[in-house]
Design an enzyme around this catalytic site. Structure first.
Site, PDB file in Angstrom:
ATOM      1  N   LYS A 170      71.199  27.283  54.774  1.00 36.47           N
ATOM      2  CA  LYS A 170      70.023  27.838  54.101  1.00 36.47           C
ATOM      3  C   LYS A 170      68.801  27.759  55.002  1.00 36.47           C
ATOM      4  CE  LYS A 170      71.511  26.402  49.515  1.00 36.47           C
ATOM      5  NZ  LYS A 170      71.254  25.470  48.426  1.00 36.47           N
TER       6      LYS A 170
ATOM      7  N   GLU B 265      83.407  19.995  48.344  1.00 35.28           N
ATOM      8  CA  GLU B 265      81.996  19.610  48.354  1.00 35.28           C
ATOM      9  C   GLU B 265      81.819  18.129  48.023  1.00 35.28           C
ATOM     10  OE1 GLU B 265      79.108  23.198  47.533  1.00 35.28           O
ATOM     11  OE2 GLU B 265      78.904  21.787  45.893  1.00 35.28           O
TER      12      GLU B 265
ATOM     13  N   HIS C  74     104.820  35.462  51.533  1.00 38.87           N
ATOM     14  CA  HIS C  74     105.014  36.558  52.475  1.00 38.87           C
ATOM     15  C   HIS C  74     103.863  36.637  53.474  1.00 38.87           C
ATOM     16  CE1 HIS C  74     108.422  38.189  50.122  1.00 38.87           C
ATOM     17  NE2 HIS C  74     107.821  37.474  49.191  1.00 38.87           N
TER      18      HIS C  74
HETATM   19  O1  PA5 Z   1      78.253  21.633  43.019  1.00 38.64           O
HETATM   20  C1  PA5 Z   1      77.120  21.973  43.282  1.00 38.64           C
HETATM   21  O2  PA5 Z   1      76.153  21.246  43.068  1.00 38.64           O
HETATM   22  C2  PA5 Z   1      76.837  23.342  43.870  1.00 38.64           C
HETATM   23  O3  PA5 Z   1      77.997  24.031  44.160  1.00 38.64           O
HETATM   24  C3  PA5 Z   1      75.996  24.174  42.907  1.00 38.64           C
HETATM   25  O4  PA5 Z   1      76.692  24.337  41.700  1.00 38.64           O
HETATM   26  C4  PA5 Z   1      75.633  25.527  43.496  1.00 38.64           C
HETATM   27  O5  PA5 Z   1      75.008  25.368  44.725  1.00 38.64           O
HETATM   28  C5  PA5 Z   1      74.704  26.285  42.544  1.00 38.64           C
HETATM   29  O6  PA5 Z   1      73.540  25.543  42.287  1.00 38.64           O
HETATM   30  P1  PA5 Z   1      72.547  25.929  41.122  1.00 38.64           P
HETATM   31  O7  PA5 Z   1      73.250  25.753  39.821  1.00 38.64           O
HETATM   32  O8  PA5 Z   1      71.401  24.967  41.263  1.00 38.64           O
HETATM   33  O9  PA5 Z   1      72.134  27.356  41.327  1.00 38.64           O
END
Ligand code: PA5
Length: 429
Positions: free
Chosen positions: A418, A283, A304
């Site tokens: 989303k 990310e 494996h």
């Molecule tokens: O790294 C990030 O920002 C995301 O992976 C969030 O942690 C994830 O989308 C969850 O978001 P939130 O804590 O707002 O529910």
């Protein structure tokens, strides 16, 4: 030395000394930009000096809240996804007894990290007649998966205990001031812990997001924070260059066409640590059509399955092995008089020794098959060294994203699915 170490010598057959020297300079510049506040997304670099600055009273407060909830319930459900889930899961799995049946109550379960109906239905049925609590984690407070899971769990809890007792059994971890979860927690009187505004989700493992679930699982968070703080001090004062060297080596390999990095563990206890690592780097770096693709394998299990591909498939992968020096409980292979499996030559050897020989043998085979190899060495799978590892990767990822020229701290691409999902579900605009 009894601390995390990086060994990239086995990658030097694939990159030249000049290439690594040039990348080390870029890594040093990227670290300087993080430290002087000029890196892209610098408003989210609160994690950089966080471990060493966490007040010990905050940890005590967090441990006390966890202890109070542990006394009231036999199960705690941690609700969260992405950065609000993976760090806690990684630490708990790494430091708990490997078999669920050996775990002391309360049992820690997870929800809200996917949308599977059968899983959540089974969870609700499992909880129906037992005392349970909820630790709901969401920085934004509006993420669909955990918000739905929390709706379901909260409704069950309130039916089971009434609103007053239910409120005592919920802990919310969210933004200090903003968001739907903060508003709900204030209205219902839940115990709350804040996620610092300058720390994004995937960098939040060393805040209450990771540490409170860990305390709920009966693990002392202090060793983890101390390990992270030690790594922070060594890395930021320049006495330890492991994070810089890792960021430099992986980018040198990337520029030579090694575009996929596989992080390897030799214990299932580190499976979720690798999942956490995948999210952190994926990310943070996968932007503007750039980035090293982060993959993970569990060895020897995956030898494996994916072992064949790694040995002889496309030559665009490199491996980073998390190598743990000491296992804690000796278990010897027994002698068998019949020896039908011809394994008596292993009798009396520790299982861990056999695992280590599998690691050495695999590393050599993959190197000779054309797969560059980095190695992150941990003296033991213990809280202190796990804390070192978590901070090491946070810092290395920030540096590596700087080398790649991307903002490590945003995630614009996550919105696309989303928008489609909400449009298909008819969300009012
Ligand atoms: O790294 C990030 O920002 C995301 O992976 C969030 O942690 C994830 O989308 C969850 O978001 P939130 O804590 O707002 O529910």
């Amino acid at each position: 030395m009894n601390q995390l170490k990086l060994d990239y010598t086995a990658a030097l057959d694939f990159i030249t000394g000049d290439e690594i020297t040039a990348l080390k300079q870029e890594a040093t510049d990227a670290l300087a930009a993080l430290l002087d506040g000029t890196a892209r997304g610098n408003e989210y670099t609160g994690w950089l000096r966080l471990p060493d600055s966490i007040a010990r009273e905050n940890i005590q407060h967090l441990a006390a809240a966890a202890a109070a909830l542990r006394q009231r319930v036999d199960t705690v459900v941690i609700v969260g996804i992405g950065g609000s889930y993976l760090g806690a899961k990684a630490i708990i799995d790494a430091l708990s007894d490997p078999l669920d049946t050996l775990q002391q109550p309360p049992r820690v379960l997870f929800a809200g990290h996917h949308l599977d109906e059968e899983y959540h239905d089974a969870l609700l049925r499992h909880l129906q007649h037992r005392p349970f609590g909820i630790c709901v984690i969401s920085k934004s407070g509006t993420t669909t998966e955990p918000a739905i899971a929390f709706r379901l769990l909260r409704a069950l809890l309130e039916r089971q205990t009434g609103k007053t007792e239910a409120a005592r059994r919920v802990i919310a971890i969210t933004d200090e001031h903003r968001g739907a979860l903060r508003a709900l927690a204030t209205r219902e009187g839940y115990a709350t812990f804040a996620i610092p505004a300058d720390v994004g989700g995937r960098y939040s493992v060393l805040t209450p997001v990771g540490l409170l679930p860990v305390a709920l699982a009966g693990i002392d968070p202090v060793a983890i924070i101390n390990g992270a703080a030690a790594m922070q001090r060594r890395s930021l004062d320049g006495t330890d260059t492991a994070a810089l060297d890792y960021a430099a080596a992986r980018n040198a390999l990337y520029r030579k066409g090694y575009t996929t990095e596989i992080t390897v563990n030799y214990t299932p206890r580190l499976h979720y640590l690798v999942e956490w690592w995948k999210q952190l780097y994926g990310e943070s770096e996968g932007k503007q059509h750039r980035g090293i693709f982060p993959a993970g394998v569990d060895f020897t299990t995956d030898l494996h399955s994916l072992g064949q591909y790694i040995q002889e498939g496309r030559r665009d992968i490199f491996e980073t092995v998390i190598s743990v020096e000491h296992a804690s409980r000796p278990l010897l292979v027994p002698r068998d008089d019949e020896n039908l499996d011809n394994l008596n030559f292993l009798a009396g050897k520790r299982l861990d020794e056999i695992n280590k020989m599998a690691e050495r043998g695999t590393r050599a085979a993959h190197l000779s098959g054309g797969v560059p190899n980095l190695r992150v060495h941990l003296p033991a799978l213990a809280g202190h060294h796990l804390g070192e590892l978590l901070y090491f990767h946070e810092l290395a990822c920030g540096i590596s994203a700087g080398i790649l020229g991307v903002n490590a701290f945003d995630q614009p691409g996550v919105e696309a699915y989303k928008q489609n999902m909400f449009a298909l579900l008819g969300k009012p605009s």
